[in-house]
Motif scaffolding. Sequence first.
Motif, PDB file in Angstrom:
ATOM      1  N   CYS A 129     -10.466 -22.311  13.615  1.00 42.83           N
ATOM      2  CA  CYS A 129      -9.186 -23.026  13.531  1.00 42.83           C
ATOM      3  C   CYS A 129      -9.336 -24.525  13.771  1.00 42.83           C
ATOM      4  O   CYS A 129      -8.342 -25.251  13.800  1.00 42.83           O
ATOM      5  CB  CYS A 129      -8.187 -22.437  14.526  1.00 42.83           C
ATOM      6  SG  CYS A 129      -7.660 -20.764  14.113  1.00 42.83           S
ATOM      7  N   ASP A 130     -10.570 -24.998  13.949  1.00 39.25           N
ATOM      8  CA  ASP A 130     -10.874 -26.409  14.198  1.00 39.25           C
ATOM      9  C   ASP A 130     -10.171 -26.923  15.443  1.00 39.25           C
ATOM     10  O   ASP A 130      -9.696 -28.050  15.489  1.00 39.25           O
ATOM     11  CB  ASP A 130     -10.526 -27.282  12.982  1.00 39.25           C
ATOM     12  CG  ASP A 130     -11.161 -28.669  13.060  1.00 39.25           C
ATOM     13  OD1 ASP A 130     -12.313 -28.774  13.519  1.00 39.25           O
ATOM     14  OD2 ASP A 130     -10.497 -29.647  12.686  1.00 39.25           O
ATOM     15  N   HIS A 131     -10.110 -26.057  16.464  1.00 36.08           N
ATOM     16  CA  HIS A 131      -9.557 -26.500  17.741  1.00 36.08           C
ATOM     17  C   HIS A 131     -10.621 -27.276  18.502  1.00 36.08           C
ATOM     18  O   HIS A 131     -11.805 -26.934  18.450  1.00 36.08           O
ATOM     19  CB  HIS A 131      -9.114 -25.306  18.586  1.00 36.08           C
ATOM     20  CG  HIS A 131      -7.889 -24.653  18.073  1.00 36.08           C
ATOM     21  ND1 HIS A 131      -7.640 -23.313  18.250  1.00 36.08           N
ATOM     22  CD2 HIS A 131      -6.831 -25.132  17.375  1.00 36.08           C
ATOM     23  CE1 HIS A 131      -6.479 -23.008  17.689  1.00 36.08           C
ATOM     24  NE2 HIS A 131      -5.980 -24.089  17.150  1.00 36.08           N
ATOM     25  N   SER A 132     -10.201 -28.287  19.209  1.00 38.32           N
ATOM     26  CA  SER A 132     -11.123 -29.034  20.049  1.00 38.32           C
ATOM     27  C   SER A 132     -11.444 -28.199  21.276  1.00 38.32           C
ATOM     28  O   SER A 132     -10.549 -27.636  21.901  1.00 38.32           O
ATOM     29  CB  SER A 132     -10.510 -30.366  20.470  1.00 38.32           C
ATOM     30  OG  SER A 132     -10.334 -31.185  19.340  1.00 38.32           O
ATOM     31  N   LEU A 133     -12.727 -28.108  21.584  1.00 36.30           N
ATOM     32  CA  LEU A 133     -13.147 -27.354  22.760  1.00 36.30           C
ATOM     33  C   LEU A 133     -13.028 -28.235  23.997  1.00 36.30           C
ATOM     34  O   LEU A 133     -13.088 -29.453  23.913  1.00 36.30           O
ATOM     35  CB  LEU A 133     -14.582 -26.870  22.584  1.00 36.30           C
ATOM     36  CG  LEU A 133     -14.808 -25.949  21.379  1.00 36.30           C
ATOM     37  CD1 LEU A 133     -16.283 -25.611  21.247  1.00 36.30           C
ATOM     38  CD2 LEU A 133     -13.978 -24.686  21.500  1.00 36.30           C
ATOM     39  N   ARG A 134     -12.898 -27.592  25.141  1.00 33.91           N
ATOM     40  CA  ARG A 134     -12.739 -28.312  26.402  1.00 33.91           C
ATOM     41  C   ARG A 134     -13.771 -27.819  27.415  1.00 33.91           C
ATOM     42  O   ARG A 134     -14.301 -26.729  27.289  1.00 33.91           O
ATOM     43  CB  ARG A 134     -11.332 -28.098  26.957  1.00 33.91           C
ATOM     44  CG  ARG A 134     -10.232 -28.546  26.043  1.00 33.91           C
ATOM     45  CD  ARG A 134      -8.857 -28.270  26.660  1.00 33.91           C
ATOM     46  NE  ARG A 134      -7.796 -28.343  25.681  1.00 33.91           N
ATOM     47  CZ  ARG A 134      -7.226 -29.457  25.257  1.00 33.91           C
ATOM     48  NH1 ARG A 134      -7.631 -30.604  25.711  1.00 33.91           N
ATOM     49  NH2 ARG A 134      -6.251 -29.424  24.369  1.00 33.91           N
TER      50      ARG A 134
END
Length: 164
Positions: A129-134
């Motif tokens: 989903c092209d979420h930014s990882l943290r």
Amino acid sequence: ASDAAQLAILTAMTTGHRIGVIVNAEWAHIDNGVWTVPARTDRATPGRMKSGREYALRLPEPLLDRLRSLPGERYVFESPTTSGPISANAILKTLKRFDPDLTAHGFRNAIKGWCRTASVPDHIADAFCDHSLRGLDAAYRRGDTSAERAALAARLYEFVTGAE
């Protein structure tokens, strides 16, 4: 709905892309079955990932075959009534006619939930989903996930179309 609208919705359900990315997909960005959404270099160019990063995904072959049947020359999902791509609003109206509670963004949420029930690791679902990882995920999960994301797209296509 037009064939373009139907296939744009199927593409959203299969790829997890935002509808603005999908409707602005260009044939020039699909090579050997891999759809590469270029990096965003400005705010004016439509159809780029929210993250601004380049994003590549191998499309499931059955989906790609269906997309190839569309008459678009520049855009994959060309508008049947105007020049240029079909509008995101046309897709939203199509969804609302089917069910007033549906949203294109809801597919992204549904994909994340489906991934959890289908034993897909969270970091693969987030990369899909092209979420930014943290946190530690951002620090340690830098490997190439293209094969896993392609397999996930194929599984989603089969699930959505009932071809499982």
